[in-house]
Design a protein around this motif. Sequence first.
Motif, PDB file in Angstrom:
ATOM      1  N   ALA A 158       0.854  -1.188   0.000  1.00 55.77           N
ATOM      2  CA  ALA A 158       0.000   0.000   0.000  1.00 55.77           C
ATOM      3  C   ALA A 158       0.892   1.239   0.000  1.00 55.77           C
ATOM      4  N   VAL A 159       0.832   2.008  -1.074  1.00 57.35           N
ATOM      5  CA  VAL A 159       1.742   3.148  -1.236  1.00 57.35           C
ATOM      6  C   VAL A 159       1.138   4.388  -0.556  1.00 57.35           C
ATOM      7  N   SER A 160       1.729   4.759   0.570  1.00 59.30           N
ATOM      8  CA  SER A 160       1.150   5.783   1.442  1.00 59.30           C
ATOM      9  C   SER A 160       1.862   7.124   1.342  1.00 59.30           C
ATOM     10  N   LYS A 161       2.738   7.277   0.352  1.00 60.18           N
ATOM     11  CA  LYS A 161       3.485   8.532   0.200  1.00 60.18           C
ATOM     12  C   LYS A 161       2.538   9.728   0.131  1.00 60.18           C
ATOM     13  N   THR A 162       2.934  10.788   0.715  1.00 58.44           N
ATOM     14  CA  THR A 162       2.219  12.071   0.824  1.00 58.44           C
ATOM     15  C   THR A 162       1.040  12.041   1.807  1.00 58.44           C
ATOM     16  N   LEU A 210      10.947   0.841   0.523  1.00 59.05           N
ATOM     17  CA  LEU A 210      11.356   2.081  -0.144  1.00 59.05           C
ATOM     18  C   LEU A 210      11.165   1.894  -1.648  1.00 59.05           C
ATOM     19  N   ILE A 211      10.318   2.745  -2.250  1.00 56.13           N
ATOM     20  CA  ILE A 211      10.018   2.598  -3.679  1.00 56.13           C
ATOM     21  C   ILE A 211      10.466   3.803  -4.494  1.00 56.13           C
ATOM     22  N   GLY A 212      11.104   4.776  -3.840  1.00 58.35           N
ATOM     23  CA  GLY A 212      11.569   5.964  -4.550  1.00 58.35           C
ATOM     24  C   GLY A 212      13.080   5.979  -4.648  1.00 58.35           C
ATOM     25  N   GLY A 255       3.333  -3.243 -11.228  1.00 52.43           N
ATOM     26  CA  GLY A 255       1.907  -2.979 -11.209  1.00 52.43           C
ATOM     27  C   GLY A 255       1.576  -1.919 -10.186  1.00 52.43           C
ATOM     28  N   MET A 256       0.826  -0.883 -10.640  1.00 55.70           N
ATOM     29  CA  MET A 256       0.389   0.212  -9.787  1.00 55.70           C
ATOM     30  C   MET A 256      -1.138   0.322  -9.924  1.00 55.70           C
ATOM     31  N   SER A 257      -1.734   1.419  -9.454  1.00 57.28           N
ATOM     32  CA  SER A 257      -3.204   1.498  -9.455  1.00 57.28           C
ATOM     33  C   SER A 257      -3.825   1.192 -10.819  1.00 57.28           C
ATOM     34  N   GLY A 258      -3.178   1.659 -11.889  1.00 54.83           N
ATOM     35  CA  GLY A 258      -3.790   1.524 -13.201  1.00 54.83           C
ATOM     36  C   GLY A 258      -3.585   0.183 -13.884  1.00 54.83           C
ATOM     37  N   SER A 301      -6.392  10.438  -4.401  1.00 57.34           N
ATOM     38  CA  SER A 301      -5.404  11.182  -5.195  1.00 57.34           C
ATOM     39  C   SER A 301      -4.461  11.959  -4.274  1.00 57.34           C
ATOM     40  N   ARG A 302      -3.304  12.260  -4.822  1.00 57.00           N
ATOM     41  CA  ARG A 302      -2.278  12.953  -4.035  1.00 57.00           C
ATOM     42  C   ARG A 302      -2.183  14.405  -4.466  1.00 57.00           C
ATOM     43  N   LEU A 306      13.293  -7.925  -8.635  1.00 58.93           N
ATOM     44  CA  LEU A 306      13.358  -6.775  -9.534  1.00 58.93           C
ATOM     45  C   LEU A 306      12.106  -5.926  -9.411  1.00 58.93           C
ATOM     46  N   MET A 307      12.257  -4.659  -9.775  1.00 57.51           N
ATOM     47  CA  MET A 307      11.139  -3.723  -9.768  1.00 57.51           C
ATOM     48  C   MET A 307      11.168  -2.926 -11.068  1.00 57.51           C
ATOM     49  N   CYS A 308       9.994  -2.558 -11.588  1.00 56.76           N
ATOM     50  CA  CYS A 308       9.972  -1.644 -12.740  1.00 56.76           C
ATOM     51  C   CYS A 308       8.747  -0.735 -12.698  1.00 56.76           C
ATOM     52  N   ILE A 309       8.866   0.379 -13.396  1.00 53.82           N
ATOM     53  CA  ILE A 309       7.759   1.328 -13.602  1.00 53.82           C
ATOM     54  C   ILE A 309       7.674   1.547 -15.111  1.00 53.82           C
ATOM     55  N   PRO A 310       6.750   0.886 -15.792  1.00 50.60           N
ATOM     56  CA  PRO A 310       6.670   1.037 -17.258  1.00 50.60           C
ATOM     57  C   PRO A 310       6.332   2.466 -17.658  1.00 50.60           C
ATOM     58  N   VAL A 350       2.516  -5.927  -5.817  1.00 45.20           N
ATOM     59  CA  VAL A 350       1.976  -4.791  -6.563  1.00 45.20           C
ATOM     60  C   VAL A 350       2.001  -3.581  -5.639  1.00 45.20           C
ATOM     61  N   ARG A 351       2.292  -2.420  -6.212  1.00 43.60           N
ATOM     62  CA  ARG A 351       2.441  -1.186  -5.424  1.00 43.60           C
ATOM     63  C   ARG A 351       1.275  -0.261  -5.757  1.00 43.60           C
ATOM     64  N   VAL A 352       0.303  -0.187  -4.860  1.00 47.58           N
ATOM     65  CA  VAL A 352      -0.940   0.523  -5.170  1.00 47.58           C
ATOM     66  C   VAL A 352      -1.149   1.677  -4.193  1.00 47.58           C
ATOM     67  N   GLY A 353      -1.203   2.894  -4.734  1.00 46.09           N
ATOM     68  CA  GLY A 353      -1.401   4.072  -3.903  1.00 46.09           C
ATOM     69  C   GLY A 353      -2.772   4.696  -4.091  1.00 46.09           C
ATOM     70  N   THR A 354      -2.942   5.368  -5.230  1.00 45.50           N
ATOM     71  CA  THR A 354      -4.162   6.136  -5.486  1.00 45.50           C
ATOM     72  C   THR A 354      -5.444   5.319  -5.300  1.00 45.50           C
ATOM     73  N   ALA A 355      -5.455   4.090  -5.746  1.00 46.29           N
ATOM     74  CA  ALA A 355      -6.674   3.274  -5.671  1.00 46.29           C
ATOM     75  C   ALA A 355      -7.054   2.942  -4.231  1.00 46.29           C
TER      76      ALA A 355
HETATM   77  C1  PLP Z   1       3.626   6.456  -6.343  1.00 45.35           C
HETATM   78  C2  PLP Z   1       4.155   5.133  -6.760  1.00 45.35           C
HETATM   79  C3  PLP Z   1       3.310   4.013  -6.885  1.00 45.35           C
HETATM   80  C4  PLP Z   1       1.821   4.058  -6.668  1.00 45.35           C
HETATM   81  O1  PLP Z   1       1.199   4.669  -7.772  1.00 45.35           O
HETATM   82  P1  PLP Z   1      -0.399   4.747  -7.887  1.00 45.35           P
HETATM   83  O2  PLP Z   1      -0.621   4.993  -9.324  1.00 45.35           O
HETATM   84  O3  PLP Z   1      -0.832   5.859  -7.007  1.00 45.35           O
HETATM   85  O4  PLP Z   1      -0.942   3.433  -7.449  1.00 45.35           O
HETATM   86  C5  PLP Z   1       3.901   2.816  -7.235  1.00 45.35           C
HETATM   87  N1  PLP Z   1       5.224   2.706  -7.448  1.00 45.35           N
HETATM   88  C6  PLP Z   1       6.061   3.753  -7.344  1.00 45.35           C
HETATM   89  C7  PLP Z   1       7.503   3.564  -7.597  1.00 45.35           C
HETATM   90  C8  PLP Z   1       5.550   4.998  -7.009  1.00 45.35           C
HETATM   91  O5  PLP Z   1       6.383   6.043  -6.922  1.00 45.35           O
END
Ligand code: PLP
Length: 222
Positions: A36-40, A83-85, A196-199, A221-222, A164-168, A212-217
């Motif tokens: 659960a991505v809780s940033k901000t 840590l995802i940033g 995998g993120m919210s979308g 919104s941030r 491994l991790m990726c952000i397409p 899976v890293r899900v924040g907004t869902a």
């Molecule tokens: C913010 C973030 C997410 C979550 O994104 P959402 O679209 O809000 O689910 C996942 N991964 C990384 C690396 C992020 O920075």
Amino acid sequence: MSASCEQVNNLMAVRSAIAAAELDGQRPQGAVTLVAVSKTHDADHIRPTLDAGQRVFGENRVQEAQGKWPALREAFPDIELHLIGPLQSNKAKEAVALFDVIETVDRPKIAQALAEEMAKQDRKPQCLVQINTGLEPQKAGIPPEDADLFITACKDLGLPVVGLMCIPPADQNPAPHFALLREIARRNDLSVLSMGMSGDYQTAVALGATHVRVGTAIFGSR
Ligand SMILES: *Cc1c(COP(=O)(O)O)cnc(C)c1O
């Protein structure tokens, strides 16, 4: 319904969607961990999800995480923090002390700094190597063609690399990126795939995500 319940309803909905995607993809139930991505979001906004049983969280900034998680951990000692940033080497000390999983090992300097800190602190957070599957210049991560060498170098430094991790790229079909990440993990004998993120988390589950890293869902919104 009170506003504080919204994120719990969202959390339950995301959990159901993950379970459905596991079933569809013939993955074992529970194969996928929800980060659960809780940033901000502040502690008051996060806490209802802890009360509802969520324990794995993702933050993208070391300093922000230091500000809110130590207190929450006193109440919920079994929290697992990812840590995802992007990590700066001058924050390696704090990152090693606070996080259980560092998902963004993305260059030799960081790998070196993390290895030194882990030795100093005698603490070994699991490490994921971030891969820049879309070769986007503005994005962190190792180019796919350099992945095997970098993963080996990290292991040689003593880093506990487990996946491994990726952000397409935001404007592309994520599926080929997820498939590429899975292939790099397979040939390097790594079991964890954070993708995998919210979308697009259902697509990621179908293609083998273990996290899976899900924040907004969940948190809005941030
Ligand atoms: C913010 C973030 C997410 C979550 O994104 P959402 O679209 O809000 O689910 C996942 N991964 C990384 C690396 C992020 O920075």
